[in-house]
Write an enzyme that holds these catalytic residues in place. Structure first.
Site, PDB file in Angstrom:
ATOM      1  N   ARG A 120      92.419   4.800 -28.230  1.00 14.28           N
ATOM      2  CA  ARG A 120      92.537   6.268 -28.152  1.00 14.28           C
ATOM      3  C   ARG A 120      92.479   6.945 -29.521  1.00 14.28           C
ATOM      4  O   ARG A 120      92.938   8.070 -29.684  1.00 14.28           O
ATOM      5  CB  ARG A 120      93.818   6.677 -27.416  1.00 14.28           C
ATOM      6  CG  ARG A 120      93.902   6.111 -26.013  1.00 14.28           C
ATOM      7  CD  ARG A 120      94.856   6.886 -25.140  1.00 14.28           C
ATOM      8  NE  ARG A 120      94.962   6.251 -23.842  1.00 14.28           N
ATOM      9  CZ  ARG A 120      95.904   5.354 -23.523  1.00 14.28           C
ATOM     10  NH1 ARG A 120      96.828   5.032 -24.404  1.00 14.28           N
ATOM     11  NH2 ARG A 120      95.921   4.821 -22.330  1.00 14.28           N
ATOM     12  N   LYS A 142      82.072  16.536 -33.715  1.00  9.56           N
ATOM     13  CA  LYS A 142      81.476  16.359 -32.384  1.00  9.56           C
ATOM     14  C   LYS A 142      80.904  14.960 -32.346  1.00  9.56           C
ATOM     15  O   LYS A 142      80.042  14.614 -33.159  1.00  9.56           O
ATOM     16  CB  LYS A 142      80.340  17.362 -32.158  1.00  9.56           C
ATOM     17  CG  LYS A 142      80.659  18.462 -31.189  1.00  9.56           C
ATOM     18  CD  LYS A 142      79.426  19.272 -30.823  1.00  9.56           C
ATOM     19  CE  LYS A 142      79.846  20.555 -30.129  1.00  9.56           C
ATOM     20  NZ  LYS A 142      78.685  21.400 -29.760  1.00  9.56           N
ATOM     21  N   GLU A 184      67.960  22.125 -38.902  1.00  3.42           N
ATOM     22  CA  GLU A 184      69.376  22.524 -38.839  1.00  3.42           C
ATOM     23  C   GLU A 184      69.736  23.391 -40.058  1.00  3.42           C
ATOM     24  O   GLU A 184      70.622  24.253 -39.980  1.00  3.42           O
ATOM     25  CB  GLU A 184      70.290  21.298 -38.761  1.00  3.42           C
ATOM     26  CG  GLU A 184      70.001  20.356 -37.593  1.00  3.42           C
ATOM     27  CD  GLU A 184      70.605  20.792 -36.246  1.00  3.42           C
ATOM     28  OE1 GLU A 184      70.940  21.981 -36.080  1.00  3.42           O
ATOM     29  OE2 GLU A 184      70.714  19.920 -35.353  1.00  3.42           O
ATOM     30  N   LYS A 226      78.692  25.194 -41.593  1.00  3.98           N
ATOM     31  CA  LYS A 226      79.290  24.361 -40.537  1.00  3.98           C
ATOM     32  C   LYS A 226      80.792  24.222 -40.746  1.00  3.98           C
ATOM     33  O   LYS A 226      81.579  24.313 -39.805  1.00  3.98           O
ATOM     34  CB  LYS A 226      78.602  22.993 -40.512  1.00  3.98           C
ATOM     35  CG  LYS A 226      79.172  22.117 -39.413  1.00  3.98           C
ATOM     36  CD  LYS A 226      78.166  21.470 -38.530  1.00  3.98           C
ATOM     37  CE  LYS A 226      78.852  20.843 -37.316  1.00  3.98           C
ATOM     38  NZ  LYS A 226      78.022  19.952 -36.551  1.00  3.98           N
ATOM     39  N   GLU A 236      85.131  24.251 -29.875  1.00  3.50           N
ATOM     40  CA  GLU A 236      84.101  25.090 -29.251  1.00  3.50           C
ATOM     41  C   GLU A 236      84.656  25.978 -28.133  1.00  3.50           C
ATOM     42  O   GLU A 236      84.096  26.059 -27.035  1.00  3.50           O
ATOM     43  CB  GLU A 236      82.962  24.212 -28.722  1.00  3.50           C
ATOM     44  CG  GLU A 236      81.663  24.985 -28.534  1.00  3.50           C
ATOM     45  CD  GLU A 236      80.475  24.059 -28.268  1.00  3.50           C
ATOM     46  OE1 GLU A 236      79.964  23.478 -29.238  1.00  3.50           O
ATOM     47  OE2 GLU A 236      80.071  23.937 -27.104  1.00  3.50           O
ATOM     48  N   ARG A 240      82.216  28.411 -32.279  1.00  2.00           N
ATOM     49  CA  ARG A 240      81.417  27.213 -32.569  1.00  2.00           C
ATOM     50  C   ARG A 240      80.108  27.171 -31.789  1.00  2.00           C
ATOM     51  O   ARG A 240      79.146  26.511 -32.208  1.00  2.00           O
ATOM     52  CB  ARG A 240      82.240  25.943 -32.296  1.00  2.00           C
ATOM     53  CG  ARG A 240      81.493  24.696 -32.713  1.00  2.00           C
ATOM     54  CD  ARG A 240      82.325  23.428 -32.689  1.00  2.00           C
ATOM     55  NE  ARG A 240      81.514  22.331 -33.175  1.00  2.00           N
ATOM     56  CZ  ARG A 240      81.977  21.204 -33.699  1.00  2.00           C
ATOM     57  NH1 ARG A 240      83.274  21.017 -33.798  1.00  2.00           N
ATOM     58  NH2 ARG A 240      81.142  20.266 -34.106  1.00  2.00           N
ATOM     59  N   ASN A 244      74.965  26.011 -31.746  1.00  3.84           N
ATOM     60  CA  ASN A 244      74.061  25.537 -30.697  1.00  3.84           C
ATOM     61  C   ASN A 244      72.779  26.379 -30.626  1.00  3.84           C
ATOM     62  O   ASN A 244      71.968  26.203 -29.715  1.00  3.84           O
ATOM     63  CB  ASN A 244      74.791  25.557 -29.352  1.00  3.84           C
ATOM     64  CG  ASN A 244      74.727  24.221 -28.639  1.00  3.84           C
ATOM     65  OD1 ASN A 244      74.177  24.146 -27.558  1.00  3.84           O
ATOM     66  ND2 ASN A 244      75.251  23.164 -29.240  1.00  3.84           N
ATOM     67  N   HIS A 247      69.480  24.979 -29.319  1.00  2.46           N
ATOM     68  CA  HIS A 247      69.738  23.667 -28.719  1.00  2.46           C
ATOM     69  C   HIS A 247      69.615  23.638 -27.195  1.00  2.46           C
ATOM     70  O   HIS A 247      69.472  22.559 -26.621  1.00  2.46           O
ATOM     71  CB  HIS A 247      71.111  23.155 -29.131  1.00  2.46           C
ATOM     72  CG  HIS A 247      71.144  22.621 -30.540  1.00  2.46           C
ATOM     73  ND1 HIS A 247      70.897  23.416 -31.647  1.00  2.46           N
ATOM     74  CD2 HIS A 247      71.365  21.374 -31.031  1.00  2.46           C
ATOM     75  CE1 HIS A 247      70.982  22.680 -32.741  1.00  2.46           C
ATOM     76  NE2 HIS A 247      71.269  21.439 -32.401  1.00  2.46           N
ATOM     77  N   HIS A 251      67.566  20.523 -26.520  1.00  7.60           N
ATOM     78  CA  HIS A 251      68.046  19.301 -25.856  1.00  7.60           C
ATOM     79  C   HIS A 251      67.203  18.975 -24.621  1.00  7.60           C
ATOM     80  O   HIS A 251      66.953  17.794 -24.325  1.00  7.60           O
ATOM     81  CB  HIS A 251      69.515  19.462 -25.447  1.00  7.60           C
ATOM     82  CG  HIS A 251      70.479  19.244 -26.581  1.00  7.60           C
ATOM     83  ND1 HIS A 251      71.806  19.582 -26.505  1.00  7.60           N
ATOM     84  CD2 HIS A 251      70.310  18.702 -27.809  1.00  7.60           C
ATOM     85  CE1 HIS A 251      72.413  19.262 -27.641  1.00  7.60           C
ATOM     86  NE2 HIS A 251      71.531  18.735 -28.447  1.00  7.60           N
ATOM     87  N   HIS A 263      65.193  15.194 -33.135  1.00 10.90           N
ATOM     88  CA  HIS A 263      66.116  16.261 -32.738  1.00 10.90           C
ATOM     89  C   HIS A 263      65.740  17.574 -33.441  1.00 10.90           C
ATOM     90  O   HIS A 263      65.668  18.638 -32.813  1.00 10.90           O
ATOM     91  CB  HIS A 263      67.548  15.843 -33.093  1.00 10.90           C
ATOM     92  CG  HIS A 263      68.589  16.882 -32.828  1.00 10.90           C
ATOM     93  ND1 HIS A 263      68.984  17.242 -31.550  1.00 10.90           N
ATOM     94  CD2 HIS A 263      69.326  17.654 -33.676  1.00 10.90           C
ATOM     95  CE1 HIS A 263      69.932  18.177 -31.632  1.00 10.90           C
ATOM     96  NE2 HIS A 263      70.148  18.448 -32.909  1.00 10.90           N
TER      97      HIS A 263
END
Ligand code: NAD
Ligand SMILES: O=C(O)C(=O)C[C@@H](O)[C@H](O)[C@H](O)COP(=O)(O)O
Ligand code: ZN
Length: 359
Positions: A120, A142, A184, A226, A236, A240, A244, A247, A251, A263
């Site tokens: 964990r 992330k 990016e 960032k 997010e 945040r 995206n 994206h 994606h 990407h």
């Protein structure tokens, strides 16, 4: 030797630094802490030699294991995470041990997910080796893997203890990977930091030359965007989402192309699409949309996508993490550095914007 490194802080509950500089790999130990005994370095095949060197560097203080994983998106799979869990289990990794992600964004996403899930959560150090990893993927916590249904559908928000961005690592990075990473960088420019756009437009060759001052400035500006955003909104809940930008369609393109597109290339098309959406809703002037195409084209990034793929892309976009129920949500621009959310756009509007980017 003078230390010309820069430390860009992420603040908030999960504070850490992004160390940027040349020859800064020895800073990796700063993130491991006194209790750590065992370290797993996760790396792609391309970086096997450098990963072995990193292991040598750490061996006097830690027991260091290497986990070589499949390259690029093939590494972001649950079977690969399971392989890393197996290596850690067989080596009796405890809660005081650590994972180092040493590679591009695919590796840092996977290594971060492994660190987040093993017992964990164990210490995570991110050492990005691509431009995209340095300016975006390794920063902000992330982490995740893909599933058959889509990109990054499983993951966790899990912060590293340090990010070490050693610019010397970029000397072996192919030019097309540098340019893909620029998508990016451009994103950071459009959503928050117009100076980025000015620097690229002033001299694209210098801007993309990893040895130039302009390149270093662009890296630091992008990381700064960032870091500021994730310091305010780690999980997010709101702000945040601006990261995206481009994206939602990006994606879907990566998924449609079975991850054979970079990407950054997919995000490049996605940003032009988002800009067209903004223009069609009347919020963004034509000149800013043109500026997207001009800058991305100057970086040889794609700005269009085949006309016949709309239904497939639309179906995949429904699974975007920003969606709420059946309602799609897009990050759009009201102006440069003024991002906003477009909620539940009509399908006709989405299709009209697609026609503007269809080739
Ligand atoms: N977590 C986040 O916030 C975040 C942000 C942006 C992107 N991402 C993810 O990052 C991934 C893309 O990252 P990427 O563009 O770095 O791709 P990548 O990790 O696939 O790396 C690109 C290629 O470069 C090679 N490579 C890496 N470092 C090298 C070096 N120093 N020299 C020579 N070759 C090297 C790799 O082996 C690979 O073939 C995507 O999966 C994307 O979803 C995540
Ligand atoms: O850090 C973020 O937040 C981002 O959205 C950065 C993106 O560049 C990155 O590709 C991210 O992995 C996308 O996140 P997702 O939640 O849409 O999978
Ligand atoms: Zn991205």
């Amino acid at each position: 030797m003078t230390d010309d490194s820069t430390a860009i802080p992420v603040t908030g509950d999960t504070a850490y630094d992004i160390v940027v500089g040349r020859g800064v790999l020895d800073r990796v130990g700063d993130g491991l802490g006194p209790g750590v005994k065992k370290v797993l370095v996760v790396h792609p095949p391309t970086l096997a030699v450098l990963a072995a060197e990193l292991r040598e560097q750490l061996l006097d203080r830690y027991e260091v294991l290497l986990a070589e994983i499949p390259d690029a998106e093939a590494g972001k799979r649950v079977e690969v995470a399971a392989f890393c869990w197996q290596v850690m289990g067989q080596a009796d990794f405890t809660r005081t041990d650590a994972v180092i992600g040493f590679g591009g964004g695919a590796v840092t996403d996977l290594a971060g997910f492994v660190a987040a899930t093993w017992l964990r959560g164990v210490t995570l150090v991110q050492v990005p080796t691509t431009l995209l990893g340095m300016v975006d993927a390794a920063v902000g916590g992330k982490t995740g893997i893909n599933t058959n249904e889509g990109k990054n559908l499983v993951g966790a928000f899990y912060p590293p203890s340090i990010v070490v961005a050693d610019l010397d690592l970029l000397t072996s990075l192919p030019r097309n990977e540098i340019l893909a990473g620029f998508a990016e960088v451009v994103k950071a420019g459009f959503i928050s930091e117009p100076e980025i756009l000015d620097i690229i437009e002033a001299d694209v060759d210098r801007a993309t030359d990893p040895t130039s001052d302009e390149f270093r400035r662009l890296i630091e500006l992008s990381i700064g965007v960032k870091a500021r955003v994730v310091s305010t909104d780690f999980k997010e809940a709101g702000l945040r989402e601006i990261l995206n930008y481009g994206h939602t369609l990006g994606h879907a393109i990566e998924h449609a192309e079975r991850y054979q597109w970079r990407h950054g290339a997919a995000v490049s098309v996605g940003m032009v699409y988002a800009a067209e959406l903004s223009r069609l809703t009347g919020s963004l002037p034509d000149a800013v949309v043109d500026r997207h195409r001009d800058i991305l084209t100057s970086l040889t990034l794609p700005t269009s996508y085949p006309a016949g793929r709309w239904q497939t892309l639309l179906a995949t976009m429904q699974r975007d993490k920003k969606s709420r129920g059946g309602m799609l949500r897009f990050i759009v621009l009201d102006d440069i550095a003024r991002p906003s959310v477009l909620q539940g756009p009509e399908t006709a509007l989405l299709f009209a914007a697609y026609q503007e980017i269809a080739s």
